[in-house]
Design a protein around this motif. Structure first.
Motif, PDB file in Angstrom:
ATOM      1  N   ARG A 124      -4.126   5.614   3.220  1.00  0.00           N
ATOM      2  CA  ARG A 124      -3.246   4.641   2.566  1.00  0.00           C
ATOM      3  C   ARG A 124      -3.855   3.237   2.551  1.00  0.00           C
ATOM      4  O   ARG A 124      -3.701   2.500   1.576  1.00  0.00           O
ATOM      5  CB  ARG A 124      -1.885   4.616   3.273  1.00  0.00           C
ATOM      6  CG  ARG A 124      -1.044   5.852   2.991  1.00  0.00           C
ATOM      7  CD  ARG A 124       0.392   5.690   3.495  1.00  0.00           C
ATOM      8  NE  ARG A 124       1.225   6.786   3.025  1.00  0.00           N
ATOM      9  CZ  ARG A 124       1.410   7.925   3.694  1.00  0.00           C
ATOM     10  NH1 ARG A 124       0.797   8.100   4.866  1.00  0.00           N
ATOM     11  NH2 ARG A 124       2.185   8.867   3.211  1.00  0.00           N
ATOM     12  N   LEU A 125      -4.534   2.838   3.628  1.00  0.00           N
ATOM     13  CA  LEU A 125      -5.160   1.525   3.664  1.00  0.00           C
ATOM     14  C   LEU A 125      -6.264   1.426   2.613  1.00  0.00           C
ATOM     15  O   LEU A 125      -6.368   0.417   1.897  1.00  0.00           O
ATOM     16  CB  LEU A 125      -5.739   1.246   5.055  1.00  0.00           C
ATOM     17  CG  LEU A 125      -6.366  -0.139   5.264  1.00  0.00           C
ATOM     18  CD1 LEU A 125      -5.328  -1.227   5.008  1.00  0.00           C
ATOM     19  CD2 LEU A 125      -6.948  -0.266   6.667  1.00  0.00           C
ATOM     20  N   GLY A 127      -6.381   3.197  -0.102  1.00  0.00           N
ATOM     21  CA  GLY A 127      -5.690   3.189  -1.391  1.00  0.00           C
ATOM     22  C   GLY A 127      -5.207   1.808  -1.770  1.00  0.00           C
ATOM     23  O   GLY A 127      -5.349   1.370  -2.922  1.00  0.00           O
ATOM     24  N   ALA A 128      -4.656   1.084  -0.781  1.00  0.00           N
ATOM     25  CA  ALA A 128      -4.188  -0.283  -1.033  1.00  0.00           C
ATOM     26  C   ALA A 128      -5.355  -1.190  -1.405  1.00  0.00           C
ATOM     27  O   ALA A 128      -5.249  -2.028  -2.310  1.00  0.00           O
ATOM     28  CB  ALA A 128      -3.461  -0.817   0.194  1.00  0.00           C
ATOM     29  N   LEU A 131      -6.354  -0.633  -5.022  1.00  0.00           N
ATOM     30  CA  LEU A 131      -5.412  -1.257  -5.955  1.00  0.00           C
ATOM     31  C   LEU A 131      -5.611  -2.766  -6.030  1.00  0.00           C
ATOM     32  O   LEU A 131      -5.535  -3.367  -7.109  1.00  0.00           O
ATOM     33  CB  LEU A 131      -3.976  -0.934  -5.542  1.00  0.00           C
ATOM     34  CG  LEU A 131      -3.543   0.519  -5.741  1.00  0.00           C
ATOM     35  CD1 LEU A 131      -2.152   0.742  -5.163  1.00  0.00           C
ATOM     36  CD2 LEU A 131      -3.568   0.889  -7.222  1.00  0.00           C
ATOM     37  N   GLY A 248      -6.160   5.104  -5.900  1.00  0.00           N
ATOM     38  CA  GLY A 248      -5.438   4.163  -5.045  1.00  0.00           C
ATOM     39  C   GLY A 248      -3.962   4.496  -4.937  1.00  0.00           C
ATOM     40  O   GLY A 248      -3.405   4.583  -3.830  1.00  0.00           O
ATOM     41  N   VAL A 249      -3.303   4.699  -6.062  1.00  0.00           N
ATOM     42  CA  VAL A 249      -1.865   5.016  -6.053  1.00  0.00           C
ATOM     43  C   VAL A 249      -1.613   6.347  -5.365  1.00  0.00           C
ATOM     44  O   VAL A 249      -0.684   6.483  -4.545  1.00  0.00           O
ATOM     45  CB  VAL A 249      -1.321   5.045  -7.502  1.00  0.00           C
ATOM     46  CG1 VAL A 249       0.084   5.640  -7.538  1.00  0.00           C
ATOM     47  CG2 VAL A 249      -1.305   3.648  -8.097  1.00  0.00           C
ATOM     48  N   MET A 252      -1.889   6.091  -1.699  1.00  0.00           N
ATOM     49  CA  MET A 252      -0.748   5.377  -1.132  1.00  0.00           C
ATOM     50  C   MET A 252       0.452   6.307  -0.977  1.00  0.00           C
ATOM     51  O   MET A 252       1.240   6.180  -0.036  1.00  0.00           O
ATOM     52  CB  MET A 252      -0.371   4.197  -2.033  1.00  0.00           C
ATOM     53  CG  MET A 252      -1.364   3.049  -2.017  1.00  0.00           C
ATOM     54  SD  MET A 252      -1.244   2.046  -0.520  1.00  0.00           S
ATOM     55  CE  MET A 252       0.298   1.186  -0.818  1.00  0.00           C
TER      56      MET A 252
END
Length: 310
Positions: A124-125, A127-128, A131, A248-249, A252
């Motif tokens: 998730r990090l 992915g953020a 983005l 990225g999305v 997340m």
């Protein structure tokens, strides 16, 4: 029903691609920006909608191989198949300054995904961070754009009307190519799963090519209409959005473990395709028919490798 979906998809792809190119050229003319920038943003991101939907659905269904394979396979197809075909139809002119900016961004994004694949998981990090990189790149591109470009649409090539007409045409075109691609992918997936093909292979080949059909239709129509900057921008923008936006999305929503086939082979093929595009672009600042043919031959080899034929 399968054949009907196939035929309907082809019709929608062709009609949607034509509307999207005409609307994008008109919008670029009225906004005073280059077709390359419109291709990078409106067209490139818009035609990546099928990849976004497919990857999110795959992640939600617990199929990370399909989700990540779709991103990697689409980027390979965008460069080797789509840009290769567009260049064979008509040599693609390259704007020096814009390509140094946007081509470098594609190579950088490809390197980032390759590095993440070595880690084994796109979390998730990460992915953020992808983005954020996409937002910063888009803002920088729009800010650095200047009025005027070398490849100007002629009056007969540009549909008459204002900015809103161009945006509506582009929106209708995006809808057409997205729905057309969905019809084709649905019918093709039924056939592929009947042969017992693995989800990662399906993601790298059938789904990747299927969800790249909007880019294919748009770039071919752009090449036929001699709007090479739009064709190039479409591929560059789509590849950036696939890595930074879609991966990225999706990461997340749920962390993406990287399948061994992708980490060990396919992500490096994607990086090699990005480097080949950069090399072709800076040699003479155009992608000619011979280079386009070489891209197509390379894609045939990649497909054979992915399907285990060699």
């Amino acid at each position: 029903m399968t054949w009907l979906l196939l035929a309907s998809g082809l019709v929608l792809l062709l009609a949607g691609g034509e509307a999207l190119v005409r609307g994008a050229v008109l919008a670029a003319t009225r906004l005073g920006v280059s077709p390359l920038v419109i291709g990078l943003t409106l067209v490139g991101f818009g035609t990546s909608t099928p990849e976004l939907v497919a990857s999110l659905q795959a992640a939600a269904a617990g199929a990370p191989g399909l989700a990540l394979g779709n991103v990697v396979g689409s980027n390979i197809a965008n460069v080797l198949l789509i840009l290769g075909l567009a260049a064979v139809i008509a040599p693609v002119a390259v704007s020096r300054g814009a390509f140094l900016r946007d081509g470098a961004a594609v190579v950088g994004a490809s390197l980032a995904l390759a590095a993440l694949s070595l880690h084994g998981t796109v979390g998730r990090l990460a992915g953020a961070a992808l983005l954020v990189a996409l937002a910063l790149y888009t803002l920088n591109t729009l800010r650095s754009e200047r009025t005027g470009w070398q490849e100007v649409a002629t009056e007969e090539d540009t549909p008459q009307g204002g900015l809103w007409r161009g945006l509506w045409l582009a929106a209708l075109g995006i809808a057409g190519v997205v729905v057309g691609a969905e019809f084709l992918v649905r019918s093709a997936l039924v056939l592929a799963r009947g042969f017992g093909v693995s989800e990662t292979v399906i993601g790298l080949t059938l789904v990747a090519v299927g969800t790249s059909l909007p880019e294919l239709a748009t770039s071919v129509v752009a090449a036929l209409r001699r709007q090479s900057a739009l064709a190039l921008g479409n591929v560059l923008g789509s590849n950036l959005f696939n890595i930074l936006g879609i991966a990225g999305v999706t990461a997340m929503v749920t962390p993406l473990p990287v399948p061994p086939e992708i980490a060990g082979r396919d992500v490096w093929v994607m990086l090699a395709a990005a480097l080949a595009l950069a090399a072709a672009g800076v040699t003479g600042w155009r992608i000619d028919r011979r280079e386009g043919a070489a891209f197509l031959a390379a894609y045939a080899g990649v497909l054979a490798l992915q399907l285990g034929l060699v």
